[in-house]
Design an enzyme around this catalytic site. Structure first.
Site, short mmCIF file in Angstrom:
data_model
loop_
_atom_site.label_atom_id
_atom_site.label_comp_id
_atom_site.label_asym_id
_atom_site.label_seq_id
_atom_site.Cartn_x
_atom_site.Cartn_y
_atom_site.Cartn_z
N TYR A 152 0.88 -1.29 -0.25
CA TYR A 152 -0.09 0.04 0.00
C TYR A 152 0.68 1.41 -0.14
O TYR A 152 0.11 2.46 -0.20
CB TYR A 152 -1.04 -0.23 1.10
CG TYR A 152 -2.03 -1.15 1.17
CD1 TYR A 152 -2.93 -0.94 0.32
CD2 TYR A 152 -1.87 -2.14 1.87
CE1 TYR A 152 -3.84 -2.06 0.16
CE2 TYR A 152 -2.80 -3.55 1.58
CZ TYR A 152 -3.80 -3.49 0.84
OH TYR A 152 -4.65 -4.34 0.74
N PHE A 438 -9.52 -4.75 10.66
CA PHE A 438 -10.65 -4.75 9.69
C PHE A 438 -10.28 -4.96 8.47
O PHE A 438 -8.91 -5.02 8.15
CB PHE A 438 -11.39 -3.49 9.78
CG PHE A 438 -10.52 -2.14 9.31
CD1 PHE A 438 -10.42 -1.66 8.04
CD2 PHE A 438 -9.84 -1.57 10.46
CE1 PHE A 438 -9.72 -0.77 7.88
CE2 PHE A 438 -9.21 -0.43 10.25
CZ PHE A 438 -8.97 0.05 8.94
#
Length: 438
Positions: A152, A438
């Site tokens: 990322y 998450f």
């Protein structure tokens, strides 16, 4: 359903999004196949219909949007073209940016690309379009937790918080320095009560924890043992204990299971939430008193955990692993910097480079009495520090110092002492901590 991209000769995929939605007459085929693709990507077992139904019901409450990349066709015998070759989910929660300030954030999850369709620009196409929509909707920041740390950064995300895995020796002699850390009491409870308690206790902790990110609805089911992804049935190994303050109100809880097959016998903490320090220590005192257990393991522990300093024997506390946890992506530099709380006064100028074009520019940040005021300056204006969007995200919650990044060669000092000046402005009294995966 929203079509994000249509197939072309160079990019033979349709990318489409649809809201997570439960159905009274069974699972919608598109949602079922999307969920199966996610499970495949994370090496989980093929989900049962009941698992998918429970997941969708919970995800609908969070307002999750599912995105998939779909090939135009599939070979005979292979998964058909209604199974996405890449998956992606997003929804909105808040991040605590200091002093109880909760900033709306765009959360990203369930990112997978099938191994047979890698390096074709699927993730770049999906995430760029998604971040562009989030910024257009007025979101200043995006967030995720990463299974792999190398993916990322190229999209401007930076590791903003870290967390530890700890093991505590709870064999004979375990004790806290204070025999009575609080005036409340701990009692055993039916784990099912956590389905209602978890959101209420979490909201209190979230409001008081710098760096905390809002939790998804499914957390209350996981910590209570009611269901978990890939495990739609009740987990009867989960146990729970509650802490009650002097007024008789529940101020914290711990859910756990005992792993008797491990040597030594180990108690694994599933979730521990405490509204104050007394609740935290009292719950640990309870854990240390559980019979037939010699070791307690907990993941996701704050880097500034007070527990070792509360133990009569600090050597019983061992950090076995430290990992990056919450990753942030600044979408609107002015809005993000002005939303954050600052503990020190000062003025610094940042030159931000952003290959995706969301956060770039020259920004002067002036902080006074906890409030930041940002002025966007012409590109020719002198700055203290030059950095990328990922490095700005790393600094945002004071997860690392500018001087450390300078030594690492990932930021550039444009004025002597500029990195130290940035550190003085961004400093926080305790390391930021997120309680949520998450």
């Amino acid at each position: 359903m929203t079509i994000i991209a249509e197939p072309t000769e160079e990019f033979p995929y349709q990318i489409r999004s649809f809201p997570a939605k439960s159905a009274a007459d069974g699972v919608e085929p598109a949602s079922a196949k999307w969920t199966e693709a996610v499970a495949f990507g994370f090496h989980a077992g093929a989900p049962e219909d009941l698992d998918i139904e429970k997941s969708l019901t919970s995800e609908e409450k969070d307002g999750r949007i599912h995105t998939g990349a779909y090939a135009a066709s599939a070979l005979d015998g292979a998964w058909d073209a209604d199974y996405p070759v890449a998956t992606y989910a997003s929804y909105r929660k808040t991040v605590n940016v200091g002093a109880g300030k909760l900033l709306p954030a765009h959360l990203i999850s369930a990112v997978t690309v099938r191994p047979t369709h890698r390096r074709r620009g699927l993730l770049r196409t999906i995430i760029t379009a998604d971040l562009r929509r989030a910024k257009a909707d007025g979101l200043a920041i995006a967030a995720l937790t990463a299974s792999e740390a190398t993916i990322y950064g190229r999209f401007g995300f930076g590791a903003a918080t870290h967390a530890a895995t700890i093991e505590v020796d709870s064999s004979h002699g375990f004790a806290l320095k204070s025999a009575q850390p609080g005036r409340g009491i701990v009692e055993i409870a039916e784990p099912g009560v956590l389905r209602e308690l978890e959101p209420r206790i979490f909201n209190r902790v979230h409001a008081g924890t710098f760096g905390s990110i809002g939790r998804q609805d499914s957390y209350r089911y996981r910590v209570s043992g009611y269901w978990n992804y890939g495990k739609p049935g009740r987990d009867r190994t989960v146990r729970a204990a509650l802490y009650y303050g002097q007024d008789g109100k529940c101020e914290g809880y711990v859910s756990y299971r005992v792993l008797e097959t491990e040597t030594p016998a180990t108690l694994k903490v599933i979730d521990l939430l405490a509204a104050d320090h007394a609740a935290h220590l009292a719950l640990w005192q309870f854990l240390g008193s559980v019979d037939l257990v010699q070791r307690i393991r907990r993941e996701g522990v704050p880097m500034a955990d007070p527990l070792p300093w509360a133990l009569a024997d600090k050597r019983r506390y061992q950090v076995t692993e430290v990992e990056d946890h919450l990753w942030l992506r600044i979408l609107d530099t002015t809005a993000a910097l002005q939303a954050r709380h600052y503990w020190l006064d000062g003025t610094v100028t940042l030159k931000v480079m952003d290959a995706l074009g969301f956060a770039g520019g020259v920004y002067r940040l002036h902080t006074l009495d906890g409030v930041g005021t940002v002025t966007e300056l012409p590109a020719s204006e002198p700055a203290d520090l030059e950095l990328g969007a990922a490095e700005l995200a790393q600094l945002y919650l004071a997860g690392v110092s500018a001087q450390t990044l300078l030594a690492a060669g990932t930021v550039g000092e444009l004025r002597t002492g500029g990195a130290a000046a940035v550190d003085a402005v961004f400093a926080a009294p305790v390391p930021a901590h997120s309680l949520t995966d998450f």
